[in-house]
Write an enzyme that holds these catalytic residues in place. Structure first.
Site, mmCIF file in Angstrom:
data_model
loop_
_atom_site.group_PDB
_atom_site.id
_atom_site.type_symbol
_atom_site.label_atom_id
_atom_site.label_comp_id
_atom_site.label_asym_id
_atom_site.label_seq_id
_atom_site.Cartn_x
_atom_site.Cartn_y
_atom_site.Cartn_z
ATOM 1 N N SER A 34 0.851 -1.194 0.000
ATOM 2 C CA SER A 34 0.000 0.000 0.000
ATOM 3 C C SER A 34 0.881 1.237 0.000
ATOM 4 O O SER A 34 1.991 1.214 0.539
ATOM 5 C CB SER A 34 -0.884 0.020 1.243
ATOM 6 N N ASP A 35 0.382 2.313 -0.583
ATOM 7 C CA ASP A 35 1.036 3.591 -0.330
ATOM 8 C C ASP A 35 0.847 3.875 1.168
ATOM 9 O O ASP A 35 0.017 3.251 1.844
ATOM 10 C CB ASP A 35 0.462 4.715 -1.210
ATOM 11 N N TRP A 36 1.595 4.810 1.666
ATOM 12 C CA TRP A 36 1.670 5.030 3.122
ATOM 13 C C TRP A 36 0.340 5.555 3.675
ATOM 14 O O TRP A 36 0.009 6.731 3.523
ATOM 15 C CB TRP A 36 2.835 5.972 3.410
#
Ligand code: BGC
Length: 902
Positions: free
Chosen positions: A396-398
């Protein structure tokens, strides 16, 4: 529609329950105290689900909501839910947008009204109903190379840049998966879960960290796409947009290799790049991290960069998957994209990354067609792992991870691992373990997640003497955790070369350039010199002060040094005993004019900056608020040009800017578009200004006459909780395709760039390529008849679809007086039945020629290149009718025309 609504309503039930479940959960599987609570939540969820059929009533929902949310919050949640209920009950055609934003606000009310210790502020719409999800792994697409493939491809020895051969990483992946399976065979469920769940924000030395499991050492994940972020003694490379402007595969590859070695040298396992979102809108804040506004150019740049990074030893990460093309409300927007546009434009660079053997993919913050990118069954499971046959893992992106169930949609790794930064909670960790134990998520899925992550580590040979992490991204001054390892090598050379090769000459009247020993030079503008705070004075480069050599945000690195144009020009000018005047203030126009008067040449430096949404610079919240140059630039150019008839403008820019105020001013004799060159900025510029290098950079986007001429604009507005709808209504007509389709005259078209010499084109030939092998004869025959390629795992990356079917060759001759590079470009014109834009880029090459010299250039076309995505049949299909092609020097400067006898 009923099914859609059902899914969404079920999702709402599920979400409300999950919001409660997260309240009780610890972050990682070491905190397993609340397992029984999780199980009971999950089983109540199952029973809710069985009642959540197509006829689920609003009252059922309301009662679910109020029983799910503690009493203190029930009124807030049920009143919010009534917002949902009315469009649902009154009109079956309630728009997805209304529903999703209503659901989102309902859910966030519900979440925030749980116990005060509740961490779940990230809780929002999930799009997967809670159920029991069986899982069977995706097969490896190919383990037996066929003709047209690069034999036994390993990331360490990829095909050379520009090779027609298609690499087949199938066997290397198969071996890596076998090693991974063996490694994790004896691991417990919790251990496997730990491989999937980051240790939480700032829980380790890198921006993302996976902890050690047994004797497996864990992973360090670190930004950025242009160098190792948050450390010292590492190179600040030119930005993606600059290397894209070289249109040079060798330089793209070399930059990748050099960066890969630096990441590895610092002990980073996963480099968080390249970034390959499209420059769909000119204002897009992060466009400069990527490779421009054409899918083919972006795809080739992504492909070469991934091959390079992985050749250097680090795992690459293709990001941000997908449709994260603006910063405004990036984590509260739904990109509404039709299936054909998605495949042909936005997924294409990711598919090319898969073909390059990319180890990981980062899913983005936004929703795609009302489903979060990190739990989007369509884009993750079906398109990426299914059609493209991706063998690595999706992180996932952050903070882009929104539910435990994201696992079943294809998410493999949660980054940074906590629900919100520092919350101490996680969607995975103990929650994932619990969801497996109560039968909601198949254990085989968790095995697959861990296997993919460990396999990528084996694919890159990271089991073999990999360096330890030797820096601390969060505490770079801590002596205990920073060894200050110098990984720069001689990479400044490729930085300088790319800086020059990525510089685009837009105007050159009367051969104003190259400079011929001018006796007096004025250097004007803040962009020519150093920042008052030094090159790294603004955190994450979030300030526009001094020469611009990268944008701002997480896509940055510290400059080890930054050679300004002022410094490099002074050094060069002294060789000719020239006098150099300078004036760095942009607002004192009289002062600037006074410095420029009577000088042989006045060089005016101007810029336009942008970046990531967490930093606002001069009212630009990541995306640019307009397309004008910054810092009084237009007035500055006008003031200097009013007094100096040889005014040369140098632009450092993140993307297109409107040049109309002065571009036709006769005293502006030359314009150099120097993009974002990285640490060797001044030296690279001097190489071009003084003619050591003839410019061969070409625009990777269109420069319009007016902002309104672009086919898509920044979507603005929306309250903080709304899911903003971003309609990709322009479809395939991104950038130049829109200008072509609508007969709009750009100022400088995509692919444009002048040279110090001239080139002629001749001898166009198009010939069919026949492979003796019959392995895919039936598929090829079906394609020739106009049938769509089969919808199978790895179908989009199949070798028969990508190996050359035609070769287009022609001669390019340098007819001028100096040595120079040309970038011949091949545009395809599909038959009308295809409903494609008039011209689409399908090939390019770089040729360096001495005066009088010619070279034959050969560009390959594959069946994929000649196909459109057939959304109804879910395959790549050759459209009916005659194909034509043009070869030339830009998207509007065609020199040779021919047909494709397909
Ligand atoms: C960015 C990513 C980056 C990550 C880690 C996110 O905000 O979108 O591109 O890799 O942070 O810093």
């Amino acid at each position: 529609m009923a099914l859609l609504l059902n899914t969404r309503l079920s999702a709402l039930c599920a979400l409300l329950l999950l919001a409660v479940s997260t309240d009780a959960q610890g972050p990682v599987s070491s905190q397993l105290t609340s397992l029984s609570e999780v199980s009971s939540v999950a089983s109540s969820v199952s029973s809710v689900l069985s009642s959540a059929t197509a006829s689920v009533s609003v009252s059922t929902l309301s009662s679910v909501a109020s029983s799910a949310v503690p009493s203190s919050g029930s009124s807030a949640s049920s009143s919010a839910l009534s917002t949902v209920s009315s469009p649902v009950s009154e009109s079956i055609s309630a728009s997805v947008s209304t529903l999703s934003s209503a659901v989102t606000s309902a859910v966030s009310s519900a979440a925030t009204t749980t116990a005060s210790s509740a961490p779940a502020t990230e809780t929002t719409l999930i799009t997967l109903p809670i159920s029991s999800y069986p899982f069977s792994s995706f097969p490896v697409p190919s383990a037996s190379p066929i003709p047209g493939t690069f034999p036994s491809t390993s990331p360490k020895s990829p095909p050379p840049p520009g090779s027609e051969l298609v690499p087949d990483f199938g066997p290397a992946w198969a071996k890596a998966h076998a090693q991974a399976q063996q490694r994790i065979a004896s691991w417990t469920l919790e251990q496997k879960v730990n491989v999937t769940t980051g240790v939480g924000w700032m829980g380790g030395r890198c921006v993302g960290n996976i902890g050690a499991v047994a004797d497996w050492p864990g992973l360090c994940l670190e930004d950025s796409p242009l160098g190792v972020r948050f450390t010292d003694f590492a190179t600040a490379f030119p930005a993606g947009i600059t290397v894209a402007a070289t249109w040079n595969r060798t330089l793209l590859r070399q930059r990748g290799v050099a960066m890969g070695r630096e990441f590895k040298g610092k002990g980073v396992h996963v480099a968080l790049g390249p970034m390959m979102n499209m420059g769909r809108i000119a204002q897009g804040g992060r466009n400069w991290e990527g490779f421009g506004a054409d899918p083919f150019l972006t795809g080739e740049a992504a492909y070469e960069t991934v091959l390079g990074l992985q050749q250097g030893g680090v795992q690459a990460c293709a990001k941000h998957y997908v449709n994260n093309d603006q910063e405004h409300k990036r984590d509260h927007e739904s990109s509404e994209v039709d299936d054909r546009t998605e495949h042909e434009i936005y997924v294409h660079p990711f598919m090319r990354s898969v073909q390059a053997g990319v180890a990981s993919v980062m899913c983005s913050y936004n929703q795609i067609n009302a489903s979060w990118a990190c739990e989007n069954e369509r884009t993750l499971n079906q398109i990426l792992k299914g059609e493209a046959g991706f063998q690595g893992y999706v992180m996932s992106d952050w903070g882009a991870h929104h539910s435990t169930l994201a696992a079943v949609a294809g998410l493999d790794m949660s980054m940074p691992g906590d629900i919100s930064f520092g919350s101490g909670t996680s969607w995975w960790g103990a929650n994932l373990t619990a969801f497996v134990e109560n039968g909601t998520i198949a254990e085989s899925r968790v095995n697959d997640m861990a296997e993919r992550i460990i396999a990528a580590w084996y694919l890159l040979d990271q089991d073999n003497n990999y360096p330890n992490v030797s820096f601390n991204a969060f505490f770079p001054d801590d002596p205990a955790t920073n060894e200050h390892v110098d990984v720069q090598d001689d990479h400044f050379k490729v930085v300088r070369e790319i800086g020059a090769a990525g510089t685009v000459l837009l105007k050159n009247v009367g051969d104003a350039l190259p400079l011929r020993k001018p006796r007096s030079i004025a250097i004007i503008g803040n962009d020519s010199g150093p920042s008052t705070r030094g090159p790294n004075g603004y955190p994450d480069r979030g300030g526009d002060d001094g020469t611009l050599a990268m944008g701002w945000g997480s896509g940055t690195a510290n400059f080890p040094y930054l050679i300004t144009p002022l410094e490099a020009l002074q050094a060069r000018a002294r060789k000719d005993r020239a006098s150099v005047a300078s004036f760095l203030g942009n607002w004192d126009l009289a002062g600037a004019a006074a410095a420029a008067v009577d000088q042989d040449v006045a060089l005016v430096f101007v810029n336009a900056d942008s970046g990531e949404d967490y930093i606002t610079v001069d009212g630009n919240e990541g995306d640019r608020k307009n397309l004008t140059l910054w810092g009084n630039a237009d007035a500055l150019v006008a003031a200097v040009a009013a007094v100096n008839r040889n005014t040369v403008v140098v632009v450092h820019a993140v993307g297109p800017a409107i040049l109309e105020p002065w571009i036709e001013n006769p005293n502006v004799t030359a314009v150099l578009w120097a993009s974002l060159p990285g640490q060797e900025s001044g030296n690279a510029l001097v190489d071009v200004l003084y003619g050591a290098v003839s410019p061969s950079g070409r625009l990777p986007y269109t420069i319009a006459r007016s902002p309104a001429d672009y086919g898509a604009q920044l979507t603005t507005g929306g309250t903080p909780s709304d899911i903003l709808l971003i309609e990709y209504a322009e479809g395939l007509n991104i950038d130049y395709r829109h200008f072509d389709s609508n007969n709009i005259e750009p100022r400088f078209e995509f692919g444009f760039g002048l040279s110090y010499t001239n080139f002629s084109y001749s001898d166009l030939q198009v010939r069919a390529v026949h492979h003796a092998d019959r392995t895919s004869a039936a598929l090829e025959a079906a394609w020739a008849k106009g049938e769509a390629s089969p919808d199978v795992e790895g179908g989009s990356t199949a070798i028969w679809l990508h190996r050359p079917v035609f070769e287009v060759s022609f001669r390019v001759t340098n007819t001028g007086k100096v040595k120079g590079g040309e970038i011949p470009q091949l545009y395809l014109h599909f038959p009308p039945s295809a409903a494609e834009p008039p011209s689409v880029l399908r090939g390019f090459a770089d040729v360096l020629l001495s005066p009088g010299e010619s070279k034959t250039v050969t560009l390959a076309l594959s069946r994929y290149d000649l196909s459109v995505w057939d959304a109804a049949r879910q395959g790549w299909r050759k459209p009916e009718g005659k194909f034509a092609l043009s070869v030339g020097a830009s998207s509007r400067d065609f020199r040779l025309r021919g047909g494709v006898p397909v």
